[in-house]
Motif scaffolding. Structure first.
Motif, mmCIF file in Angstrom:
data_model
loop_
_atom_site.group_PDB
_atom_site.id
_atom_site.type_symbol
_atom_site.label_atom_id
_atom_site.label_comp_id
_atom_site.label_asym_id
_atom_site.label_seq_id
_atom_site.Cartn_x
_atom_site.Cartn_y
_atom_site.Cartn_z
ATOM 1 N N ASP A 141 0.708 -1.165 0.155
ATOM 2 C CA ASP A 141 -0.099 -0.083 0.035
ATOM 3 C C ASP A 141 1.094 1.327 -0.127
ATOM 4 O O ASP A 141 1.920 1.277 0.625
ATOM 5 C CB ASP A 141 -0.890 0.100 1.220
ATOM 6 N N TRP A 142 0.330 2.221 -0.713
ATOM 7 C CA TRP A 142 1.141 3.559 -0.656
ATOM 8 C C TRP A 142 0.261 4.662 -0.737
ATOM 9 O O TRP A 142 -0.670 4.643 -1.575
ATOM 10 C CB TRP A 142 2.196 3.491 -2.044
ATOM 11 N N ARG A 143 0.583 5.720 0.207
ATOM 12 C CA ARG A 143 -0.508 6.891 0.085
ATOM 13 C C ARG A 143 0.245 8.294 0.396
ATOM 14 O O ARG A 143 1.305 8.351 1.121
ATOM 15 C CB ARG A 143 -1.475 6.682 1.384
ATOM 16 N N LEU A 144 -0.360 9.360 -0.394
ATOM 17 C CA LEU A 144 0.207 10.723 -0.335
ATOM 18 C C LEU A 144 -0.539 11.544 0.732
ATOM 19 O O LEU A 144 -1.633 11.483 0.655
ATOM 20 C CB LEU A 144 0.114 11.207 -1.669
ATOM 21 N N ALA A 145 0.374 11.944 1.793
ATOM 22 C CA ALA A 145 0.078 12.769 2.676
ATOM 23 C C ALA A 145 -0.412 14.219 1.962
ATOM 24 O O ALA A 145 -0.569 14.755 1.036
ATOM 25 C CB ALA A 145 0.943 13.192 3.622
ATOM 26 N N ASP A 146 -1.198 14.729 2.664
ATOM 27 C CA ASP A 146 -1.979 16.154 2.515
ATOM 28 C C ASP A 146 -0.948 17.193 2.020
ATOM 29 O O ASP A 146 -1.225 18.251 1.364
ATOM 30 C CB ASP A 146 -3.030 16.728 3.512
ATOM 31 N N ASP A 147 0.318 17.043 2.728
ATOM 32 C CA ASP A 147 1.501 17.910 2.470
ATOM 33 C C ASP A 147 1.796 18.204 0.963
ATOM 34 O O ASP A 147 2.523 18.804 0.504
ATOM 35 C CB ASP A 147 2.465 17.866 3.361
ATOM 36 N N GLY A 148 1.365 16.987 0.263
ATOM 37 C CA GLY A 148 1.688 16.741 -1.203
ATOM 38 C C GLY A 148 3.211 16.232 -1.581
ATOM 39 O O GLY A 148 3.465 16.055 -2.570
ATOM 40 N N PRO A 182 5.197 12.424 -11.158
ATOM 41 C CA PRO A 182 5.558 11.413 -11.707
ATOM 42 C C PRO A 182 6.223 10.304 -10.747
ATOM 43 O O PRO A 182 6.901 9.393 -11.054
ATOM 44 C CB PRO A 182 6.360 11.281 -13.022
ATOM 45 N N PHE A 183 6.138 10.675 -9.237
ATOM 46 C CA PHE A 183 7.049 9.907 -8.445
ATOM 47 C C PHE A 183 6.777 8.489 -8.460
ATOM 48 O O PHE A 183 7.960 7.379 -8.534
ATOM 49 C CB PHE A 183 6.728 10.472 -7.118
ATOM 50 N N ILE A 184 5.572 7.783 -8.430
ATOM 51 C CA ILE A 184 5.313 6.280 -8.394
ATOM 52 C C ILE A 184 6.015 5.753 -9.559
ATOM 53 O O ILE A 184 6.641 4.748 -9.361
ATOM 54 C CB ILE A 184 3.836 6.248 -8.340
ATOM 55 N N GLN A 185 5.819 6.296 -10.905
ATOM 56 C CA GLN A 185 6.465 5.637 -12.083
ATOM 57 C C GLN A 185 7.942 5.783 -12.115
ATOM 58 O O GLN A 185 8.515 4.770 -12.351
ATOM 59 C CB GLN A 185 5.692 5.973 -13.238
ATOM 60 N N LEU A 208 5.912 19.546 -12.890
ATOM 61 C CA LEU A 208 6.086 18.510 -11.656
ATOM 62 C C LEU A 208 5.020 18.343 -10.583
ATOM 63 O O LEU A 208 4.727 17.308 -10.067
ATOM 64 C CB LEU A 208 7.468 18.942 -11.136
ATOM 65 N N SER A 209 4.437 19.488 -10.273
ATOM 66 C CA SER A 209 3.312 19.538 -9.283
ATOM 67 C C SER A 209 1.896 19.909 -9.631
ATOM 68 O O SER A 209 1.050 19.827 -8.916
ATOM 69 C CB SER A 209 3.826 20.677 -8.176
ATOM 70 N N PRO A 238 -4.846 16.788 -14.998
ATOM 71 C CA PRO A 238 -4.101 16.046 -15.958
ATOM 72 C C PRO A 238 -4.327 17.013 -17.400
ATOM 73 O O PRO A 238 -3.275 17.191 -18.252
ATOM 74 C CB PRO A 238 -5.155 14.866 -16.449
ATOM 75 N N THR A 239 -5.226 17.845 -17.364
ATOM 76 C CA THR A 239 -5.350 18.808 -18.622
ATOM 77 C C THR A 239 -4.359 20.047 -18.438
ATOM 78 O O THR A 239 -3.845 20.254 -19.376
ATOM 79 C CB THR A 239 -6.868 19.556 -18.634
ATOM 80 N N ALA A 240 -4.101 20.468 -17.078
ATOM 81 C CA ALA A 240 -3.125 21.498 -16.854
ATOM 82 C C ALA A 240 -1.763 20.900 -17.426
ATOM 83 O O ALA A 240 -0.936 21.656 -17.858
ATOM 84 C CB ALA A 240 -3.297 21.983 -15.552
#
Length: 537
Positions: A88-95, A163-166, A460-461, A465-467
């Protein structure tokens, strides 16, 4: 050397266990009814370094190392991220903080337990030894690694990184602290324990002289006993004949394939599968060097003088695409189809040279020797450039020396071919942003455009997807105008195989290991099925 002694010992163990030694004279038996594939023999294509996390070369070398070492997550035929060492992997609210929950009960191949400490150690070791990590993994985006608990680690990034995960979690090989904590020079470390991983396969032997590699299934692998029991990479002189004769079970090729060449494989037991191109051939202009290439008009002239359509027809036999000036191929979801192009036009090329005041200064063209395809590329390039009065000095190197010249920046124009072009488009930032720390054959040296840099940093941030697509499209438009590199062509891909030996061949959308476009995703050998983690019965 240690390899000779180590491999003699390993071979003795293999023989005592009643297993066949590594012999290229042995043919593959068709065994479609057995529960597992006993032997899968593949063409080696040469020597790709030693399969430790630090000793491999390019995508083929990474593929071999990935059989022994694992990453936090992986990818199957769906192109989606799947659990691997992490469940499992999760991104915190801090991004910027990713928390990974690790799979329990995993062991290193020497019997030691895999722990959260190993993950933290691996990340810190990469950070303490810059330039040692697989260049696609972008480990420099990580600020810190922290053990949260025995089964969780937190990776904090320097900034939001879409793109951190990939590019990182899927490609960064994890290795054991108890082996590597006392190793000072990881790239040259080749003692037997350098090849101890958590992976589905054990490295049994390799030969630099012959380009051979032998891997055998790890019976204690965390998903269970792999579907393919033994993988051998052997030298071949003709892959087409080797497959027909049963010396190998499959081969792949990037471009240069005709219907006539594939005709013998259109009936049982053979099958053919194709995919669009995620591998390309490029002319990189080194703008760190003081040459006439500093003037964009000279680069544009060169682009007009090279007949890229002729390359597509004469080298790829139409099995591919002409290069896009935005670098990304049509196979990439972020490909911009509406860019300026530089069609073959010698008269326009001569006019641009005259406008730039070109005075006949020779420019050195660096390339790798010994490959028929590259020889044809060089012929078309030099014929076109000499026809417009551009003086070219050829510099022919072996592939290793050419790659070293790319890192050192000692070339003027370099002919480089590589894959990973169907993966995350952050490849554009890594290759062209002036602040990128990447060095190597995919890096445009000396290129600096503030507008491009701003977009490269912003995308990067961008989580919309459109932006992000709009930013990537504009980055490609800038590259097409500035021309720091001339994309020559992208090769379509084909894998040809004997389905009676092994039938689970596929191309992973966007590649694997950070974007590698080859049809040798270890998942297919381990599981025996296109998707999921259940091993084929």
């Amino acid at each position: 050397m240690f390899k000779s002694l180590f491999f003699r010992v390993v071979l003795a163990v293999v023989l005592l266990a009643g297993l066949a030694p590594f012999s290229t004279a042995q043919h593959i038996a068709a065994t479609p009814s057995i529960e597992h594939v006993e032997v899968l023999r593949l063409p080696s294509g040469g020597y790709w370094g030693h399969p430790s996390p630090f000793g491999f070369n390019r995508g083929p070398g990474y593929m071999r190392a990935s059989l022994v070492f694992d990453t936090l997550v992986w990818r199957d035929a769906s192109g989606e991220t799947i659990p691997w060492l992490a469940t499992d992997w999760r991104l915190a609210d801090d991004g910027i903080t990713w928390t990974f929950t690790l799979r329990e009960g995993v062991q290193w191949q020497d019997g030691e337990p895999f722990t959260a400490d190993d993950v933290v150690f691996s990340i810190e070791y990469y950070l303490d030894n810059p330039g040692t990590a697989w260049f696609m993994s972008q480990v420099d985006q990580i600020a810190s690694a922290t053990k949260v608990s025995d089964t969780q680690v937190a990776l904090t990034l320097k900034q939001p990184f879409a793109p951190f995960i990939q590019t990182t979690a899927e490609s960064l090989l994890i290795f054991p602290q108890h082996i590597w904590e006392n190793v000072d020079d990881p790239k040259t470390y080749t003692k037997p324990d350098a090849f101890i991983g958590t992976g589905a396969y054990r490295m049994i032997e390799y030969s630099e002289a012959e380009g051979t590699y032998l891997f055998e299934a790890n019976p204690d692998f965390f998903l269970g006993e792999p579907y393919v029991q033994r993988i051998e990479f052997v030298p071949t002189s003709d892959n087409f004949l080797a497959l027909i004769n049963g010396d190998i079970a499959a081969f792949d090729k990037f471009g240069g394939v005709t219907d006539e060449m594939l005709e013998p494989f259109q009936s049982d037991p053979f099958e053919v599968r194709t995919a669009p191109g995620e591998w390309g051939m490029f002319l990189f202009f080194n703008l760190e060097q003081d040459t006439p290439l500093q003037d964009v008009r000279v680069r544009q002239a060169l682009a007009h003088a090279v007949d890229r359509q002729a390359m597509l027809e004469r080298i790829l036999y139409g099995f591919g695409d002409v290069g896009s000036m935005g670098f990304l191929p049509p196979a990439n979801p972020f490909y911009n189809p509406d860019l300026i192009d530089y069609v073959y036009d010698p008269a326009q090329a001569q006019a641009l040279l005259a406008e730039a005041g070109y005075n006949g200064t020779p420019i050195k063209l660096f390339y790798a020797a010994g490959d028929t395809e590259t020889a044809r590329v060089i012929e078309i390039i030099t014929n076109g450039l000499e026809a417009i009065g551009l003086e070219i000095e050829r510099v022919s190197l072996d592939q290793t020396s050419l790659d070293a010249a790319a890192v050192e920046g000692s070339y003027e124009i370099g002919v480089f071919g590589f894959g990973g072009l169907g993966g995350d488009p952050d490849q554009l930032r890594r290759s062209f942003a002036s602040q990128s720390q990447t060095r190597g054959f995919s890096r445009a040296l000396g290129y600096n455009n503030p507008d491009f840099d701003a977009l490269a940093g912003a995308q990067l941030s961008l989580t919309d997807p459109t932006a992000r697509r709009d930013a990537i499209f504009e980055m490609q438009s800038i590259l097409a105008e500035d021309l720091p590199v001339l994309p020559l062509y992208y090769t379509a891909r084909v894998v040809v195989f004997n389905a009676d030996v092994f039938d689970n061949w596929y191309y992973t959308p966007g590649g694997w290991g950070g974007g590698i476009p080859m049809p040798y995703n270890k998942h297919q050998f381990i599981v025996g099925l296109p998707t999921g983690l259940e091993i084929r019965e």
